[in-house]
Scaffold this active site. Structure first.
Site, PDB file in Angstrom:
ATOM      1  N   HIS A 199       0.837  -1.194   0.000  1.00 54.73           N
ATOM      2  CA  HIS A 199       0.000   0.000   0.000  1.00 54.73           C
ATOM      3  C   HIS A 199       0.875   1.248   0.000  1.00 54.73           C
ATOM      4  O   HIS A 199       0.441   2.319   0.390  1.00 54.73           O
ATOM      5  CB  HIS A 199      -0.914   0.048   1.224  1.00 54.73           C
ATOM      6  N   HIS A 253      -9.341   8.788   4.983  1.00 57.22           N
ATOM      7  CA  HIS A 253      -9.923   9.006   6.313  1.00 57.22           C
ATOM      8  C   HIS A 253     -11.262   9.725   6.227  1.00 57.22           C
ATOM      9  O   HIS A 253     -12.218   9.380   6.925  1.00 57.22           O
ATOM     10  CB  HIS A 253      -8.955   9.763   7.216  1.00 57.22           C
TER      11      HIS A 253
END
Lengths: 570, 570
Positions: free
Chosen positions: B216, B398
């Site tokens: 990632h 987020h």
């Protein structure tokens, strides 16, 4: 971007070696790979191949249930005829050969030449090009279409039929039937980059969907704004189903093999998102997918795009599509005899004996080898510029191809001379080496031209001025015949044909050097004039009009080499 | 670039649906997929999973010889505990459950929570994280390492052992042994782009090789100039072999499973070119590759890079590595019982009955539902800014995660209120929904916090000021306990812990709104102060110092929501 390579020119060969190293069921032979296990005696050998850069196509499908061997060309370039021949010789075991490939000019040429050579050697051979890309020609001329994702199901059907006991006639029938039942359509979102090259081979503008673009960036049918996954699925399904056949009792009744194929950077989850729509749209049309496949099958380096293939099945084609297969990149079901004995005898490209020759011809042979060495130096000098010109409307490999070809030819000529070969043999060996080293269409043409020139002379007599001009004439005649293009098509013909005419007109019997120089000047003038041919050719359609004003690289390289030949003889 | 999607937020779910549609051996259940055939009675169920974007990992490995089910998270985000739970319930058939995944914080958290819930329901569960990435921690702390390409051979060994009759204890032993014998190292050349996002999640500068970068984009150990395929192969082989174990009689004797894994845009031929060197280098070290695999196994959307995994084999591990397997994306040999009966009974995430409640608690429940709806509106308002902040040093999700979580929680709260639930049940249902809708680490923490708050109140009594503060205290205590981070680690803790301290200190028994407002102010101040934490964290190491001066998004979102809560109560 292609990141990992050593010498870019060795990329394809290195990949084959690594592929064979990773797979114990595969053995590398000259020109490609074959199964490590012997072809069962009397079984037709299915030999399938094409350029590198498309893995799993084709070497990934060598194994029980599909192919017996796969010649592996350079990146995006057909394997040479001698590569195809070598792999076929290694795969053939008394049942003849089926040569399968996607329908591209270079592949048709090289597989065709290999078929001729195999037939001359006494083997029965069938040639089965796959032509499934609906975007590349209309329905009426569908046998001219390119071969893309459909090479998997069509050639799998042939392999399954052979596994079932089909002979050559039956295998050929199945190939034609499967090809007739198969339709594909592709879309591209961005291009790909060859090993060692900084810039992509071609690009698709951001936010644009190139509908029908080919797996080497061949022009599509139209550009559209990029849509959602649902839009893309609808476009692909509609395009392929435009040629859905009528449903018949006992024939096609709505069942279809479905293959959603990613070209390189469109990854698995994206493909599954699209497939979800494909399945829905097919259900709306009352079509039942049979053993659908979603993944990468006919890739295109790091190209962004995908294609949809449908095979409209009847019972026979369904049985062949769902039949067991056990290959490095494609598996299905249980092969009845998965542990086959490994083979230990392989046909090798050997040093065949050099025919006897006379000193007069050997003297000419040494001069011929000098000329081919000169060609190699000139090609090295011009490589970059020819590549640059080719990259505008082509795939940018013309300079590299000419250097690889002339370099291989020069080596072969030197070796033949050292073995006391005469002029005919030196030319023949050089020609075979040129075609093999260069690959691609121009490699095949230059190789065939040298072989034809050799056939016009002998290993006994010296090559006098008349014989030299005759050999050149035969060489250019062969280029014209095999190349199949006309003057004005913006190919090598545009300089080769004026060269041939001027040579015939200006040669008086003793002035070969002068006549060649005149013919070369005419060729150069004609090559330069190709810049004004505004035909809407090749990638120019995709790239806009950048190819206008650019000379054809094949016509130019021919003129350059003939000019050097004229100066050398003057 | 990810090109094909409909609603970006639905990408992972759409992909699972398409994957299941394409594979008749796979059935979709809530939270992921299971085999279409029933787990044999009494056989441990191997449930493996992780975020989407890594196919074939993990759903591609569901089938005989490997996994029984796979929960599928959002892109690069762990599946939620409830997704893991649902898939495990559908896979379990009397033999208990093995939960396998790569060792990442979010996965450890969610699979761990699911294990707790399964155990509470009476199932025996073993949790086996895979930690093979040598670049992510030193040899001594190897159990802290991330799980990358090694998830394939380690979890395949577990699946093969179970196929052979292993019980839970034995499966757990094999998992630990295989994990101990497995080492991987990855390199990256460029980043990947999430669906619907214009800019890559991260980049690797051109011409640079990021050694040890995670799947990632987690920071690696160093950057190097890009080398040849031979250089890259040597780097990978050297890195992995640095931890080659000693050779012993009856133990590891030089045989190793070898997996060369492309991350997305490093295509097959490139991998074969590298593998050719890997095979040579291993031979030089007297290591014999056993059934090597070259391809894409743990991908990372369109990330450019690859990893090498070796499993140092003994006889037992070799038998498990070479054992038959028949899954959508990985095949080997012949499964003894390939035609398994399809199942037709599945466990479904049902509307469990709402516990009885009293009106006092129902009144509080309605106010709680209003607060959660307020949270949803605030998260929608702040989504873009939180995403922007997160993208500097994190993966930029987020804001999206907070919106998905609060939105799911608000829906669940409304539904529970409409079913006359009390305060405890409304909070519990909201928390479960938050974790499930958001996924990821912050989703799990917010979800667990709401559940903990619910456990601090009841379905009978109203929530007075004291109960409210107690519930908040319990919620933050849970975040701190599960999150495992300390103040100063630049996480949500940096504002949550000051909030808790200030709340405890300023609450006098009747001034809940005021105390919460004070605590929220302290939280906001602490969140803003995280900008000055210059710890060399996360991707900041790769990206330079761009994270310096940026507040932690988790700390900030906590402070923002508590500020809104304080104002709402004032």
């Amino acid at each position: 971007m292609t990141y990992l390579y050593d010498q870019p020119s060795d990329f394809a060969a290195d990949a084959v070696a690594g592929f064979a190293a990773a797979h114990p069921t595969i053995t590398q032979v000259h020109g490609g790979v074959v199964r490590a296990s012997a072809t069962p005696p009397g079984q037709p050998a299915l030999v399938i191949g094409g350029g590198a850069g498309h893995y799993p196509a084709f070497s990934g499908w060598v194994g029980p249930g599909m192919a017996h061997g796969s010649p592996c060309g350079n990146v995006f370039a057909s394997p040479s005829a001698s590569q195809v021949y070598s792999v076929a010789r290694n795969a053939e075991n008394g049942g003849g050969v089926v040569l399968g490939f996607g329908n591209f000019a270079g592949d048709v040429l090289h597989f065709g030449l290999a078929a001729e050579k195999l037939r001359a050697d006494g083997f029965d051979v069938r040639v089965v090009p796959v032509s499934d890309d609906v975007a590349s020609s209309d329905q009426e001329n569908r046998r001219d279409r390119r071969g893309i994702g459909g090479v998997l199901p069509v050639l799998k059907a042939v392999g399954a039929a052979i596994e079932d006991g089909a002979d050559l006639d039956e295998a050929e029938r199945i190939a034609a039937k499967a090809n007739e039942a198969t339709r594909s359509l592709g879309v591209a979102f961005d291009g790909c980059t060859l090993p060692g090259v900084d810039e992509p081979l071609f690009r698709v503008p951001e936010g644009i969907l190139a509908v029908g673009m080919g797996i080497h960036g061949e022009p599509g049918v139209r550009d559209e704004p990029m849509g959602t996954a649902a839009d893309v699925a609808a476009l692909l399904v509609d395009g392929v189903l435009r040629e859905e056949p009528a449903r018949t009792t006992g024939g096609y009744d709505g069942r279809a093999a479905v293959i959603l194929n990613g070209l390189g950077t469109v990854k698995y989850e994206e493909q599954f998102v699209v497939y979800n729509h494909v399945a829905r749209l097919l259900a709306e049309r009352d079509i039942v997918p049979v053993r659908p496949e979603v993944g990468e099958f006919v890739s295109s380096l790091d190209m962004a795009g995908l294609s949809l293939t449908l095979v409209f099945l009847d019972d026979e084609l369904e049985r062949l599509w769902t039949a067991p297969i056990d290959t490095p990149a494609f598996h299905r079901g249980i092969m009845p005899d998965i542990d086959r004995p490994l083979r230990d005898n392989f046909w090798e490209l050997g040093d065949e004996p050099v025919p006897d020759s006379e000193e007069a011809s050997r003297q000419s042979a040494r001069r011929i080898a000098d000329v081919i060495a000169l060609f190699e130096r000139v090609c090295a000098r011009e490589e970059e510029e020819l590549g640059r010109i080719d990259s505008v409307a082509g795939d940018g490999d013309h300079g590299q191809g000419m250097l690889l070809g002339s370099s291989g030819a020069a080596d072969a000529a030197r070796k033949a001379v050292s073995q006391d070969a005469g002029a005919r043999t030196v030319l023949a060996r050089s020609g075979e080496a040129w075609a093999e080293s260069a690959g691609g269409t121009s490699g095949a043409l230059w190789g065939a031209a040298l072989v034809a020139a050799g056939n016009a002379v002998s290993d006994q007599e010296g090559v006098d001025q008349e014989a030299l001009v005759g050999a050149l004439d035969a060489a250019v005649e062969t280029i014209g015949r095999l190349g199949g293009a006309k003057e004005g098509d913006k190919t090598m013909m545009d300089s080769a044909l004026p060269f041939r005419r001027t040579l015939a007109a200006s040669f008086t019997g003793q002035n070969a050097g002068e006549a060649i120089a005149s013919a070369a000047a005419a060729a150069r003038e004609a090559a330069d004039a190709t810049a004004s041919i505004t035909a809407n050719k090749g990638r120019a359609r995709v790239l806009g009009d950048k190819s206008l004003g650019t000379v054809d690289p094949g016509a130019l390289s021919f003129a350059i080499l003939m000019t050097e030949l004229g100066e050398h003889l003057a």
